[in-house]
Design a protein around this motif. Structure first.
Motif, PDB file in Angstrom:
ATOM      1  N   THR A 531      -6.319   4.806  -6.454  1.00 30.44           N
ATOM      2  CA  THR A 531      -6.181   4.961  -5.005  1.00 30.44           C
ATOM      3  C   THR A 531      -6.798   6.271  -4.531  1.00 30.44           C
ATOM      4  O   THR A 531      -6.744   7.289  -5.221  1.00 30.44           O
ATOM      5  CB  THR A 531      -4.693   4.899  -4.603  1.00 30.44           C
ATOM      6  OG1 THR A 531      -4.606   5.016  -3.197  1.00 30.44           O
ATOM      7  CG2 THR A 531      -3.911   6.021  -5.261  1.00 30.44           C
ATOM      8  N   LYS A 532      -7.396   6.221  -3.355  1.00 32.06           N
ATOM      9  CA  LYS A 532      -7.978   7.407  -2.740  1.00 32.06           C
ATOM     10  C   LYS A 532      -7.235   7.811  -1.476  1.00 32.06           C
ATOM     11  O   LYS A 532      -7.703   8.678  -0.737  1.00 32.06           O
ATOM     12  CB  LYS A 532      -9.450   7.154  -2.423  1.00 32.06           C
ATOM     13  CG  LYS A 532     -10.310   6.884  -3.655  1.00 32.06           C
ATOM     14  CD  LYS A 532     -11.761   6.681  -3.289  1.00 32.06           C
ATOM     15  CE  LYS A 532     -12.602   6.420  -4.532  1.00 32.06           C
ATOM     16  NZ  LYS A 532     -14.022   6.202  -4.205  1.00 32.06           N
ATOM     17  N   LEU A 595       4.710   4.254  -6.825  1.00 32.59           N
ATOM     18  CA  LEU A 595       3.726   5.198  -6.311  1.00 32.59           C
ATOM     19  C   LEU A 595       2.626   5.490  -7.329  1.00 32.59           C
ATOM     20  O   LEU A 595       1.461   5.630  -6.964  1.00 32.59           O
ATOM     21  CB  LEU A 595       4.415   6.498  -5.904  1.00 32.59           C
ATOM     22  CG  LEU A 595       5.343   6.402  -4.678  1.00 32.59           C
ATOM     23  CD1 LEU A 595       6.006   7.737  -4.395  1.00 32.59           C
ATOM     24  CD2 LEU A 595       4.560   5.925  -3.456  1.00 32.59           C
ATOM     25  N   TYR A 596       2.975   5.581  -8.613  1.00 31.75           N
ATOM     26  CA  TYR A 596       1.953   5.901  -9.616  1.00 31.75           C
ATOM     27  C   TYR A 596       1.154   4.665 -10.042  1.00 31.75           C
ATOM     28  O   TYR A 596       0.041   4.805 -10.550  1.00 31.75           O
ATOM     29  CB  TYR A 596       2.594   6.563 -10.838  1.00 31.75           C
ATOM     30  CG  TYR A 596       2.851   8.030 -10.631  1.00 31.75           C
ATOM     31  CD1 TYR A 596       1.826   8.965 -10.717  1.00 31.75           C
ATOM     32  CD2 TYR A 596       4.120   8.503 -10.316  1.00 31.75           C
ATOM     33  CE1 TYR A 596       2.056  10.313 -10.524  1.00 31.75           C
ATOM     34  CE2 TYR A 596       4.362   9.844 -10.103  1.00 31.75           C
ATOM     35  CZ  TYR A 596       3.325  10.742 -10.211  1.00 31.75           C
ATOM     36  OH  TYR A 596       3.549  12.083 -10.003  1.00 31.75           O
ATOM     37  N   ASP A 597       1.707   3.455  -9.846  1.00 36.54           N
ATOM     38  CA  ASP A 597       0.958   2.226 -10.097  1.00 36.54           C
ATOM     39  C   ASP A 597       0.537   1.573  -8.786  1.00 36.54           C
ATOM     40  O   ASP A 597       0.373   0.361  -8.722  1.00 36.54           O
ATOM     41  CB  ASP A 597       1.806   1.239 -10.928  1.00 36.54           C
ATOM     42  CG  ASP A 597       1.879   1.657 -12.387  1.00 36.54           C
ATOM     43  OD1 ASP A 597       1.081   2.517 -12.776  1.00 36.54           O
ATOM     44  OD2 ASP A 597       2.729   1.142 -13.114  1.00 36.54           O
ATOM     45  N   GLU A 653      -2.179  -6.257  -1.233  1.00 34.88           N
ATOM     46  CA  GLU A 653      -3.171  -5.361  -1.838  1.00 34.88           C
ATOM     47  C   GLU A 653      -2.520  -4.148  -2.483  1.00 34.88           C
ATOM     48  O   GLU A 653      -2.898  -3.738  -3.579  1.00 34.88           O
ATOM     49  CB  GLU A 653      -4.160  -4.904  -0.773  1.00 34.88           C
ATOM     50  CG  GLU A 653      -5.235  -3.947  -1.318  1.00 34.88           C
ATOM     51  CD  GLU A 653      -6.203  -3.499  -0.251  1.00 34.88           C
ATOM     52  OE1 GLU A 653      -7.110  -2.713  -0.578  1.00 34.88           O
ATOM     53  OE2 GLU A 653      -6.052  -3.927   0.922  1.00 34.88           O
ATOM     54  N   TYR A 654      -1.520  -3.575  -1.814  1.00 35.13           N
ATOM     55  CA  TYR A 654      -0.946  -2.317  -2.293  1.00 35.13           C
ATOM     56  C   TYR A 654       0.262  -2.522  -3.206  1.00 35.13           C
ATOM     57  O   TYR A 654       0.453  -1.749  -4.143  1.00 35.13           O
ATOM     58  CB  TYR A 654      -0.530  -1.446  -1.107  1.00 35.13           C
ATOM     59  CG  TYR A 654      -1.681  -0.923  -0.287  1.00 35.13           C
ATOM     60  CD1 TYR A 654      -2.964  -0.865  -0.798  1.00 35.13           C
ATOM     61  CD2 TYR A 654      -1.481  -0.479   1.020  1.00 35.13           C
ATOM     62  CE1 TYR A 654      -4.029  -0.393  -0.050  1.00 35.13           C
ATOM     63  CE2 TYR A 654      -2.535   0.013   1.785  1.00 35.13           C
ATOM     64  CZ  TYR A 654      -3.811   0.049   1.249  1.00 35.13           C
ATOM     65  OH  TYR A 654      -4.853   0.530   1.987  1.00 35.13           O
ATOM     66  N   PHE A 655       1.090  -3.546  -2.930  1.00 32.96           N
ATOM     67  CA  PHE A 655       2.378  -3.659  -3.621  1.00 32.96           C
ATOM     68  C   PHE A 655       2.568  -4.983  -4.349  1.00 32.96           C
ATOM     69  O   PHE A 655       3.644  -5.216  -4.902  1.00 32.96           O
ATOM     70  CB  PHE A 655       3.523  -3.477  -2.618  1.00 32.96           C
ATOM     71  CG  PHE A 655       3.494  -2.176  -1.887  1.00 32.96           C
ATOM     72  CD1 PHE A 655       3.829  -1.002  -2.524  1.00 32.96           C
ATOM     73  CD2 PHE A 655       3.101  -2.119  -0.562  1.00 32.96           C
ATOM     74  CE1 PHE A 655       3.804   0.209  -1.857  1.00 32.96           C
ATOM     75  CE2 PHE A 655       3.067  -0.912   0.133  1.00 32.96           C
ATOM     76  CZ  PHE A 655       3.415   0.255  -0.529  1.00 32.96           C
TER      77      PHE A 655
END
Length: 769
Positions: A531-532, A595-597, A653-655
């Motif tokens: 992630t950026k 958060l880290y994955d 996409e994120y979770f």
């Protein structure tokens, strides 16, 4: 013969020769770039490598950056901001001083720089070739700091490129460089990863030297370290370091030596330290040593080697004698706790009757100092074995069946206990253990009933993007979907079948090839996404800044004792016993995992989709005191469905939370072997709508991660499943806590971890009796 003609070499030839002296391999180039980042006062350095740095090498920092008007000369030889006159070299306190690193790299590779200072409104990007600007300087978006990308190193020096070893070996050299600077600069966060793969080294901000040694080289070395320190005003010499004690030895050994914060090699210091250890260690065994020496800059000559990995300093013999004496005295002081190994007696040989007598009082180990280090020797569960056997005759503890009924969710339907003796071909053994596993794992091998005919319950499937096993190592297990009349699943050790997060078809899984098997460039249908997003990185930094190192030491080396119940557990560290609030620990573990994955979570696929409207109605029905002013529950549930569905693309996409316009399709897989209590699913969905701040990006990610962690940490209240919950805590939750968890300082005050006993204090009580 006539003498040859002396000619002045072309400037390009001179620059290539100089580049070959300074940059001998990709690790040398990376060392120069790391030192530039540290000179720029960076606190976070991220390194990305492809094919051992031969194809791609990128370093990104958050330092002061480079001025825009300096970009046209930054890659020319002998351009530097570190000194102006030769006299400045006598008191140099920076890593760089020649101004040759970037120039040398630009002559043997394709170099590009993107930089931004705090005063600039935007970043600037430019490419270089042979020390000159290639093209124009372009304005672009970017963060404060510098990002340097080096591609196709030695593309124009074919002989040097062929002389290098395999990319895997070059990557090993890069790991040594990054690990060394990460250990020495413990206040700076370092991250090293291969392009498109997992992170190999990641140290937190404001860490400690011992903690970074544990991260880089493992706990086996970190727990054997002894701290040494010397202050000698006469020689203007200070030393601080860590050395392994006499119980630890290594075939090759390692010495990390920093003189005035510069990583160097000193044969004389290495020989002096080895001569001390030769008295204590077996033949051909060596130690692990980290030394940080600070000298008066006037007494050090740093300009003696092209790569600056050697220095010369005054009073070398006296300083080496001081180091040798300090190491020897430290090893002598710990000799009383040395561990000695004896050769095993051969079968049939007569037993040795002699008893080895202890020659010194210091060698005696008192009973109060004994620590149980093997969790399999004896556990507190042994004293309850008779009761457990009686319970097992009534109800066999196998795995859980996760059931979600459409229209109503009962607690008793979420996790059911099955009789292993009645298990038929409809039951699939997910955790196939080898015959050599211990009895605990055999007793709790998971069996999932997949027959929907009688109960109407729906099975689920596990899809993990990365495939971590219970012990924290990568376990290559194929994705398995549980369906009716499943047959035995053969697990192949070297193949991972992966369902990409964007694929809806379960059958379209692709074979994943481990990039570590070859250095050749390959194309993958699935690769880890880094992630950026600044908001996610800020949340990670907050976790690392709030980490309590004392608690981290306890949890990283804990020995699991027993579960008191589903909410409390006992663990041991050294000679102390601690009572842990398992639910709070699990919640924080899952919060950090999300958060880290981020963008890399696996899936828990639901074979039968669940209607969102019914779930929201059930969640709203949980509140008996319903306020009539809020309107009808179903109408409110429809509004909540619309709100959550409008965010489905972002959630997927994120979770890895997948849904369509009306149904829930999949939940995120946070930890292999762990599934949430599905009875709390309706309430979880309602809280996603009411408790998550959807307006602010950072607050959205923070509150969503927190609510998800609360849902996954909830325990099934059904007492019949307590044994399964406790097995999960011992074999899945606490191993993950040991490996990855960063405990917050709040745990020291809110009662999450409490010391309940100390062996030394108990012996004092017994002595009074």
């Amino acid at each position: 013969m006539e003498p040859g003609i002396i000619r002045k070499l072309d400037e390009d030839v001179v620059n290539r020769i100089a580049a070959g002296e300074i940059v001998q391999r990709p690790a040398n180039a990376l060392k120069e770039l790391i030192e530039n980042s540290l000179d720029a006062h960076a606190t976070n350095i991220i390194i990305t490598v492809k094919a051992g740095g031969l194809k791609y090498l990128q370093i990104q920092d958050n330092g002061t950056g480079i001025r825009c008007d300096n970009l046209d000369i930054v890659c020319e030889r002998f351009t530097t901001s570190k000194l102006k006159e030769f006299e400045d070299l006598q008191a140099i306190n920076t890593y760089g001083f020649r101004g040759e690193a970037l120039a040398s790299i630009s002559h043997i590779a394709h170099l590009s720089i993107m930089t931004k200072t705090a005063a600039d409104k935007c970043a600037y990007k430019v490419s270089y070739e042979n020390g000159k600007v290639k093209g124009q300087i372009k304005a672009c978006a970017g963060n404060t700091g510098t990002q340097i990308t080096v591609e196709d190193i030695f593309y124009n020096v074919v002989a040097r490129k062929k002389a290098l070893r395999s990319p895997n070996e070059e990557y090993t050299h890069i790991m040594d460089v990054v690990g060394g600077y990460a250990i020495h600069n413990s206040k700076v966060a370092f991250t090293l990863k291969k392009f498109g793969e997992n992170t190999d080294i990641r140290t937190p901000l404001n860490s400690s030297t011992v903690e970074n040694v544990r991260i880089v080289h493992g706990n086996q070395i970190a727990r054997e370290l002894l701290e040494i320190e010397i202050k000698e005003p006469t020689l203007k010499f200070e030393l601080h370091g860590y050395i392994t004690n006499v119980n630890y030895s290594h075939k090759k050994g390692m010495m990390l030596l920093f003189i005035n914060h510069r990583m160097v090699v000193s044969t004389s210091i290495r020989k002096a330290v080895d001569s001390v250890y030769s008295t204590y260690l077996p033949k051909n065994s060596h130690s692990i040593v980290y030394l940080s020496i600070e000298l008066d800059p006037k007494n050090v000559d740093v300009n003696v080697h092209p790569t600056k990995h050697e220095v010369q300093f005054l009073y070398e013999e006296q300083i080496i004698d001081k180091i040798k004496s300090c190491v020897e005295s430290k090893l002598l002081s710990c000799n009383s706790s040395r561990v000695m190994y004896t050769q095993a007696r051969l079968p049939g040989a007569s037993a040795v009757e002699e008893i080895i007598k202890k020659t010194t009082d210091g060698a005696k180990v008192y009973a109060k100092d004994l620590v149980r280090v093997n969790a399999d020797t004896q556990k507190i569960d042994k004293f309850f074995r008779a009761q457990t056997n009686r319970e097992n005759t009534e109800t066999s503890i196998n795995d859980a069946k996760i059931a979600v009924g459409v229209g109503k969710l009962n607690d008793n339907d979420s996790l059911e206990t099955l009789d292993a003796r009645k298990t038929n071909s409809n039951v699939n053994d997910i955790n196939k253990d080898s015959e050599g596993k211990n009895e605990v794992n055999k007793e709790y091998n998971r069996n999932i009933d997949c027959n929907n005919d009688k109960t109407g319950n729906q099975p689920i499937s596990f899809t993990n993007g990365e495939g971590h096993s219970q012990n924290g190592k990568i376990n290559k297990v194929p994705n398995i979907e549980i369906s009716n009349n499943m047959e035995q699943v053969d697990i192949e050790e070297n193949v991972v079948q992966r369902i990409p997060k964007w694929s809806n078809a379960v059958g379209n899984s692709s074979t994943y090839i481990d990039p570590k098997q070859s250095f050749k460039t390959r194309t993958f249908e699935y690769e880890r996404i880094e992630t950026k997003l600044t908001s996610v990185k800020q949340l990670r930094m907050e976790i690392e800044s709030q980490c309590n190192m004392n608690l981290r030491e306890i949890l990283a080396n804990l020995i699991f004792i027993a579960c008191i119940d589903s909410y409390r557990s006992l663990v041991q560290h050294s000679t102390k016993l601690y009572l842990c609030d398992t639910r709070r620990l699990t919640e924080e573990l899952f919060y950090e995992t999300i958060l880290y994955d981020f963008q890399n979570l696996g899936f828990i696929k639901l074979s039968n989709a669940l209607p969102l409207e019914e779930l929201f109605v059930l969640g709203l029905s949980a509140d008996d005191a319903w306020d009539s002013e809020l309107g009808d529950r179903r109408e409110l549930g429809v509004q909540m469905v619309g709100m959550l569905v409008s965010k489905r693309d972002m959630l997927l996409e994120y979770f890895s939370l997948e849904m369509n316009a009306k149904e829930l399709l999949a939940l995120p897989l946070l930890l292999d072997g762990h599934t949430p209590y599905m009875g709390a699913l309706p309430t979880y969905l309602v809280r996603l709508v009411t408790e998550v701040n959807w307006e602010s990006e950072k607050e959205c990610f923070d509150t969503f991660s927190r609510q998800t962690a609360i849902f996954y940490s909830q325990v099934n209240p059904d007492s019949s499943t307590s044994s399964s919950e406790q097995w999960t805590q011992e074999h899945i939750i606490f191993p993950a806590i040991r490996k990855n968890f960063l405990p917050t300082t709040q745990f020291t005050t809110n009662g999450t971890i409490l010391q309940v006993a100390s062996l030394g204090d108990l012996y004092k009580v017994f002595e009074r009796c």
